[in-house]
Design a protein around this motif. Structure first.
Motif, PDB file in Angstrom:
ATOM      1  N   LEU A  29       0.953  -1.120   0.265  1.00 56.27           N
ATOM      2  CA  LEU A  29      -0.211   0.070   0.257  1.00 56.27           C
ATOM      3  C   LEU A  29       0.908   1.293   0.177  1.00 56.27           C
ATOM      4  CD1 LEU A  29      -2.758   1.393   0.267  1.00 56.27           C
ATOM      5  CD2 LEU A  29      -2.892   1.076   2.601  1.00 56.27           C
ATOM      6  N   GLU A  30       1.943   1.396   0.812  1.00 53.86           N
ATOM      7  CA  GLU A  30       2.832   2.433   0.870  1.00 53.86           C
ATOM      8  C   GLU A  30       3.396   2.459  -0.577  1.00 53.86           C
ATOM      9  OE1 GLU A  30       5.545   1.014   3.886  1.00 53.86           O
ATOM     10  OE2 GLU A  30       4.336   2.337   5.326  1.00 53.86           O
ATOM     11  N   GLU A  31       3.914   1.585  -1.241  1.00 51.14           N
ATOM     12  CA  GLU A  31       4.523   1.657  -2.708  1.00 51.14           C
ATOM     13  C   GLU A  31       3.162   2.211  -3.328  1.00 51.14           C
ATOM     14  OE1 GLU A  31       5.575  -2.613  -3.722  1.00 51.14           O
ATOM     15  OE2 GLU A  31       7.052  -2.273  -2.351  1.00 51.14           O
ATOM     16  N   GLN A  32       1.986   1.755  -3.369  1.00 47.64           N
ATOM     17  CA  GLN A  32       0.964   2.206  -4.247  1.00 47.64           C
ATOM     18  C   GLN A  32       0.526   3.679  -3.906  1.00 47.64           C
ATOM     19  OE1 GLN A  32      -0.406   0.819  -6.755  1.00 47.64           O
ATOM     20  NE2 GLN A  32       0.684  -0.956  -6.806  1.00 47.64           N
ATOM     21  N   VAL A  33       0.699   4.047  -2.968  1.00 42.18           N
ATOM     22  CA  VAL A  33       0.439   5.393  -2.235  1.00 42.18           C
ATOM     23  C   VAL A  33       1.598   6.594  -3.025  1.00 42.18           C
ATOM     24  CG1 VAL A  33       0.455   7.277  -0.640  1.00 42.18           C
ATOM     25  CG2 VAL A  33      -0.874   5.077  -0.369  1.00 42.18           C
ATOM     26  N   ALA A  34       2.864   6.169  -2.810  1.00 38.60           N
ATOM     27  CA  ALA A  34       3.997   6.776  -3.680  1.00 38.60           C
ATOM     28  C   ALA A  34       3.672   6.711  -5.120  1.00 38.60           C
ATOM     29  CB  ALA A  34       5.167   6.083  -3.137  1.00 38.60           C
ATOM     30  N   SER A  35       3.316   5.758  -5.736  1.00 35.51           N
ATOM     31  CA  SER A  35       3.261   5.635  -7.148  1.00 35.51           C
ATOM     32  C   SER A  35       1.966   6.527  -7.399  1.00 35.51           C
ATOM     33  CB  SER A  35       2.832   4.362  -7.620  1.00 35.51           C
ATOM     34  OG  SER A  35       2.465   4.107  -8.762  1.00 35.51           O
ATOM     35  N   ALA A  36       0.974   6.604  -6.693  1.00 32.02           N
ATOM     36  CA  ALA A  36      -0.435   7.402  -6.912  1.00 32.02           C
ATOM     37  C   ALA A  36      -0.057   8.754  -6.761  1.00 32.02           C
ATOM     38  CB  ALA A  36      -1.695   6.964  -6.065  1.00 32.02           C
ATOM     39  N   GLU A  37       0.710   9.040  -5.807  1.00 28.56           N
ATOM     40  CA  GLU A  37       1.117  10.505  -5.600  1.00 28.56           C
ATOM     41  C   GLU A  37       1.639  11.199  -6.754  1.00 28.56           C
ATOM     42  OE1 GLU A  37       3.300  10.367  -1.936  1.00 28.56           O
ATOM     43  OE2 GLU A  37       1.635  10.891  -0.745  1.00 28.56           O
ATOM     44  N   GLY A  38       2.393  10.588  -7.588  1.00 28.60           N
ATOM     45  CA  GLY A  38       3.213  11.172  -8.847  1.00 28.60           C
ATOM     46  C   GLY A  38       2.110  10.950 -10.047  1.00 28.60           C
ATOM     47  N   ALA A  51      -8.282  11.244  -6.040  1.00 28.66           N
ATOM     48  CA  ALA A  51      -7.833  11.802  -4.667  1.00 28.66           C
ATOM     49  C   ALA A  51      -8.623  11.413  -3.652  1.00 28.66           C
ATOM     50  CB  ALA A  51      -8.457  13.331  -4.854  1.00 28.66           C
ATOM     51  N   ALA A  52      -9.772  10.551  -3.656  1.00 27.32           N
ATOM     52  CA  ALA A  52     -10.662   9.912  -2.527  1.00 27.32           C
ATOM     53  C   ALA A  52     -10.064   8.678  -2.336  1.00 27.32           C
ATOM     54  CB  ALA A  52     -12.101   9.810  -2.997  1.00 27.32           C
ATOM     55  N   GLU A  53      -9.420   7.977  -3.253  1.00 33.12           N
ATOM     56  CA  GLU A  53      -8.788   6.793  -3.043  1.00 33.12           C
ATOM     57  C   GLU A  53      -7.463   7.061  -2.343  1.00 33.12           C
ATOM     58  OE1 GLU A  53      -8.256   4.281  -6.354  1.00 33.12           O
ATOM     59  OE2 GLU A  53     -10.343   4.074  -6.690  1.00 33.12           O
TER      60      GLU A  53
END
Length: 118
Positions: free
Chosen positions: A85-94, A100-102
């Motif tokens: 999940l941390e990896e996906q958050v970092a990926s989604a931030e870029g 934005a809701a997810e």
């Protein structure tokens, strides 16, 4: 209906695993309570009309030990899911196309999930 994003999948996995851990914790408390009651009844001679009270105590203790054995692998799986999940958050931030809701839900979940060194 579009397929869920990797961020949503990772968020749902952490949610499911933490919920599963809470359910096992509740089950363990319930089992401890049953064992204590059975042991107290056995000690006081209550409920042993059919002669299997000692057997029932052993069976409940065995079930309790099996429940305890679930926590090690489950904590490992939660740790792995949190890392994903941390990896996906970092990926989604870029990613400008990320929801934005997810992303907010994922961040909140990460903040509320204790991180163990598994």
């Amino acid at each position: 209906m579009p397929a869920p994003s990797p961020l949503k999948i990772a968020t749902d996995a952490v949610t499911r695993l933490t919920k599963e851990e809470k359910m096992y914790q509740k089950e363990l408390i319930s089992q401890k309570s049953r064992v204590e009651k059975l042991e107290a009844d056995l000690k006081n001679g209550i409920g042993n009309e059919d002669g299997n009270a000692e057997f029932m105590v052993r069976q409940e203790q065995k079930a309790m030990e099996e429940t305890k054995a679930v926590f090690g692998p489950l904590k490992t799986r939660i740790g792995e899911a949190v890392s994903r999940l941390e990896e996906q958050v970092a990926s989604a931030e870029g990613d400008s196309n990320a929801s934005a809701a997810e992303l907010t839900k994922a961040r909140e979940l990460l903040a509320s999930t204790p991180k163990d060194d598994a």
